[in-house]
Design an enzyme around this catalytic site. Structure first.
Site, PDB file in Angstrom:
ATOM      1  N   ASP A   1      38.975  43.006  41.912  1.00 29.51           N
ATOM      2  CA  ASP A   1      39.714  42.053  42.939  1.00 29.51           C
ATOM      3  C   ASP A   1      39.098  42.720  44.128  1.00 29.51           C
ATOM      4  OD1 ASP A   1      40.865  39.941  43.839  1.00 29.51           O
ATOM      5  OD2 ASP A   1      42.981  40.733  43.436  1.00 29.51           O
ATOM      6  N   GLY A   2      39.081  41.624  45.271  1.00 29.81           N
ATOM      7  CA  GLY A   2      39.010  41.978  46.501  1.00 29.81           C
ATOM      8  C   GLY A   2      37.511  41.974  47.209  1.00 29.81           C
ATOM      9  N   ASN A   3      36.790  41.037  46.483  1.00 25.59           N
ATOM     10  CA  ASN A   3      35.477  40.901  47.052  1.00 25.59           C
ATOM     11  C   ASN A   3      35.578  40.042  48.304  1.00 25.59           C
ATOM     12  OD1 ASN A   3      34.304  41.737  44.640  1.00 25.59           O
ATOM     13  ND2 ASN A   3      33.795  40.029  43.815  1.00 25.59           N
TER      14      ASN A   3
ATOM     15  N   ARG B   1      38.080  39.441  50.508  1.00 20.23           N
ATOM     16  CA  ARG B   1      38.698  40.403  51.493  1.00 20.23           C
ATOM     17  C   ARG B   1      37.726  41.190  52.198  1.00 20.23           C
ATOM     18  NH1 ARG B   1      43.672  42.425  48.451  1.00 20.23           N
ATOM     19  NH2 ARG B   1      42.637  41.473  46.780  1.00 20.23           N
TER      20      ARG B   1
ATOM     21  N   HIS C   1      31.021  38.847  46.778  1.00 15.79           N
ATOM     22  CA  HIS C   1      30.639  38.735  45.419  1.00 15.79           C
ATOM     23  C   HIS C   1      29.339  39.140  45.217  1.00 15.79           C
ATOM     24  CE1 HIS C   1      34.191  36.402  44.773  1.00 15.79           C
ATOM     25  NE2 HIS C   1      33.923  35.119  45.390  1.00 15.79           N
TER      26      HIS C   1
ATOM     27  N   ARG D   1      38.761  27.322  42.765  1.00 10.70           N
ATOM     28  CA  ARG D   1      38.121  27.729  44.149  1.00 10.70           C
ATOM     29  C   ARG D   1      37.456  26.730  44.768  1.00 10.70           C
ATOM     30  NH1 ARG D   1      37.600  34.249  44.459  1.00 10.70           N
ATOM     31  NH2 ARG D   1      39.677  34.573  43.474  1.00 10.70           N
TER      32      ARG D   1
ATOM     33  N   LEU E   1      26.942  51.408  24.751  1.00  7.73           N
ATOM     34  CA  LEU E   1      27.934  50.387  25.444  1.00  7.73           C
ATOM     35  C   LEU E   1      28.075  49.454  25.175  1.00  7.73           C
ATOM     36  CD1 LEU E   1      30.319  50.902  27.425  1.00  7.73           C
ATOM     37  CD2 LEU E   1      29.029  50.268  29.177  1.00  7.73           C
TER      38      LEU E   1
ATOM     39  N   ARG F   1      42.783  47.712  37.936  1.00 11.32           N
ATOM     40  CA  ARG F   1      42.767  46.541  38.570  1.00 11.32           C
ATOM     41  C   ARG F   1      42.592  47.254  40.250  1.00 11.32           C
ATOM     42  NH1 ARG F   1      45.612  40.939  39.221  1.00 11.32           N
ATOM     43  NH2 ARG F   1      44.547  40.177  41.279  1.00 11.32           N
TER      44      ARG F   1
ATOM     45  N   ARG G   1      49.128  42.865  39.357  1.00 13.81           N
ATOM     46  CA  ARG G   1      49.278  41.894  38.058  1.00 13.81           C
ATOM     47  C   ARG G   1      48.258  41.845  37.423  1.00 13.81           C
ATOM     48  NH1 ARG G   1      49.626  38.832  42.954  1.00 13.81           N
ATOM     49  NH2 ARG G   1      47.857  38.056  43.704  1.00 13.81           N
TER      50      ARG G   1
HETATM   51  C1  FPP Z   1      37.895  38.774  42.896  1.00 14.03           C
HETATM   52  O1  FPP Z   1      37.537  38.727  44.148  1.00 14.03           O
HETATM   53  C2  FPP Z   1      36.671  38.445  42.010  1.00 14.03           C
HETATM   54  C3  FPP Z   1      36.338  37.495  41.361  1.00 14.03           C
HETATM   55  C4  FPP Z   1      36.988  36.228  41.342  1.00 14.03           C
HETATM   56  C5  FPP Z   1      35.114  37.547  40.631  1.00 14.03           C
HETATM   57  C6  FPP Z   1      34.538  38.826  40.372  1.00 14.03           C
HETATM   58  C7  FPP Z   1      33.146  38.449  40.549  1.00 14.03           C
HETATM   59  C8  FPP Z   1      32.425  39.578  40.740  1.00 14.03           C
HETATM   60  C9  FPP Z   1      32.580  40.913  40.884  1.00 14.03           C
HETATM   61  C10 FPP Z   1      30.890  39.269  41.379  1.00 14.03           C
HETATM   62  C11 FPP Z   1      30.059  38.664  40.176  1.00 14.03           C
HETATM   63  C12 FPP Z   1      30.114  39.238  38.897  1.00 14.03           C
HETATM   64  C13 FPP Z   1      28.944  39.375  38.099  1.00 14.03           C
HETATM   65  C14 FPP Z   1      28.962  40.005  36.877  1.00 14.03           C
HETATM   66  C15 FPP Z   1      27.529  38.979  38.682  1.00 14.03           C
HETATM   67  P1  FPP Z   1      38.360  37.922  44.952  1.00 14.03           P
HETATM   68  O2  FPP Z   1      37.381  36.781  45.501  1.00 14.03           O
HETATM   69  O3  FPP Z   1      39.479  37.029  44.417  1.00 14.03           O
HETATM   70  O4  FPP Z   1      38.743  38.765  46.397  1.00 14.03           O
HETATM   71  P2  FPP Z   1      40.085  38.609  47.221  1.00 14.03           P
HETATM   72  O5  FPP Z   1      41.103  38.865  46.342  1.00 14.03           O
HETATM   73  O6  FPP Z   1      39.696  39.603  48.485  1.00 14.03           O
HETATM   74  O7  FPP Z   1      39.822  37.180  47.807  1.00 14.03           O
END
Ligand code: FPP
Length: 226
Positions: free
Chosen positions: A13-15, A17, A30, A65, A125, A173, A179
Site C-alpha cells: 500500500d502507498g503507491n 500517496r 504504481h 477505482r 520460490l 502491510r 487492516r
Molecule cells: C496500493 O497503493 C497498491 C495497489 C492497489 C496495487 C499494487 C500494485 C503495485 C505494487 C504495482 C503493480 C504490481 C505489479 C505486480 C505489476 P494505493 O494506490 O492504494 O496507494 P495509496 O494508499 O497511497 O492511495
C-alpha cells in the site's frame, strides 16, 4: 528455536500517496511499485528459508477505482509479466497467481497463463500475485466448488480448494494503515502481522530483513501454551 518465514504475504500500500507527495500522477507510484515487486521477489528467491511470497497486486474491490487507473494497472501488470519472465526463470521462481482471473481481458489472461506455464518447472520460490483477489471471494468460490462436488466438508478439503493452500507465517502491510483489506483471510489465521508506515515504493530489502529478524524472535503459540 526461531520461526521460519516460510510464507510471507504483503499488502503493498502507498503507491498513490508516494507519487502525489511529489506532485506526480498516482500511476507513477504504481510504476515504481512494480520495480519494488521485482526487487523484493528476487531477494526472497535468494533466501532458502522463504518458500512462498504472496503479493496483493489487485483486489476484487480495486475495480472501483477510476477507469484510467484500473486500465493503467492492467497494462502495467501485463508489461511486468512479459518483461520479468527472465527474472522468474533466472531466479528459479514459480509464478502461481491467485484470484478470479476470469474477469481480466483475454490478452491479460493469456499472458498470466503463459508465465505460469513457463515457470511451472521452477523449484525455488513460489511467487503468487493476488489478482482480482479477495479473501471472501476466494472462500465463496471454494464453497461453491465443494457444494457442486457434494463431498463432506473438512479443514483439509477447504484449504486445498482455496486458491492458496499454504498458511501465511508473516503478513506485512506497508503504507501506515492497520487492516487486512480482505487479504488471505483463511490463510492468515495465525500469521504474525507487521505494519510499517513506509510507502510501498520506498520499501527496501533492508526493511524486509529487519522485519524478518523481528518475526523470528516472536513466540508463536498457535492458541496453545509454550
Ligand atoms: C496500493 O497503493 C497498491 C495497489 C492497489 C496495487 C499494487 C500494485 C503495485 C505494487 C504495482 C503493480 C504490481 C505489479 C505486480 C505489476 P494505493 O494506490 O492504494 O496507494 P495509496 O494508499 O497511497 O492511495
Amino acid at each position: 528455536m526461531s520461526n521460519n518465514p516460510s510464507h510471507i504475504a504483503i499488502i503493498m500500500d502507498g503507491n498513490g500517496r508516494w507519487a502525489q507527495a511529489q506532485d506526480k500522477n498516482r500511476t507513477f507510484g504504481h510504476e515504481k511499485g512494480s520495480e519494488v515487486v521485482r526487487t523484493i521477489t528476487t531477494y526472497c528467491a535468494k533466501n532458502p528459508e522463504i518458500d512462498r511470497l504472496t503479493l496483493y497486486a489487485f483486489s476484487t474491490e480495486n475495480w472501483k477505482r477510476p477507469k484510467l487507473e484500473v486500465e493503467f494497472l492492467m497494462k502495467l501488470l501485463q508489461k511486468y509479466l512479459k518483461q520479468e519472465l527472465p527474472t522468474y526463470l533466472e531466479g528459479n521462481i514459480r509464478f502461481q497467481p491467485i484470484g478470479d482471473l476470469s474477469a481480466f481481458s483475454t490478452s491479460l489472461q493469456s499472458t498470466i497463463r503463459e508465465v505460469k506455464e513457463a515457470t511451472q518447472h521452477c523449484t525455488g520460490l513460489i511467487q503468487s500475485l493476488a489478482l482480482n483477489y479477495g479473501g471472501r471471494d476466494e472462500i465463496i468460490r471454494a464453497a461453491v466448488a465443494l457444494q457442486a462436488a457434494q463431498t463432506p466438508i473438512s479443514f483439509d478439503l477447504i484449504s486445498q480448494t482455496l486458491d492458496c493452500d499454504t498458511d501465511v507465517d508473516l503478513l506485512i502491510r506497508t503504507g501506515g494503515d492497520h487492516r487486512l483489506s480482505n487479504f488471505m483471510l483463511w490463510q492468515s489465521a495465525y500469521a504474525e502481522l507487521f505494519f510499517t508506515d513506509t510507502l510501498w515504493p520506498e520499501f527496501t530489502t533492508d526493511e524486509l530483513e529487519k522485519i524478518i529478524q523481528k518475526f523470528k524472535k516472536v513466540e508463536r503459540r498457535f492458541g496453545g501454551l509454550n
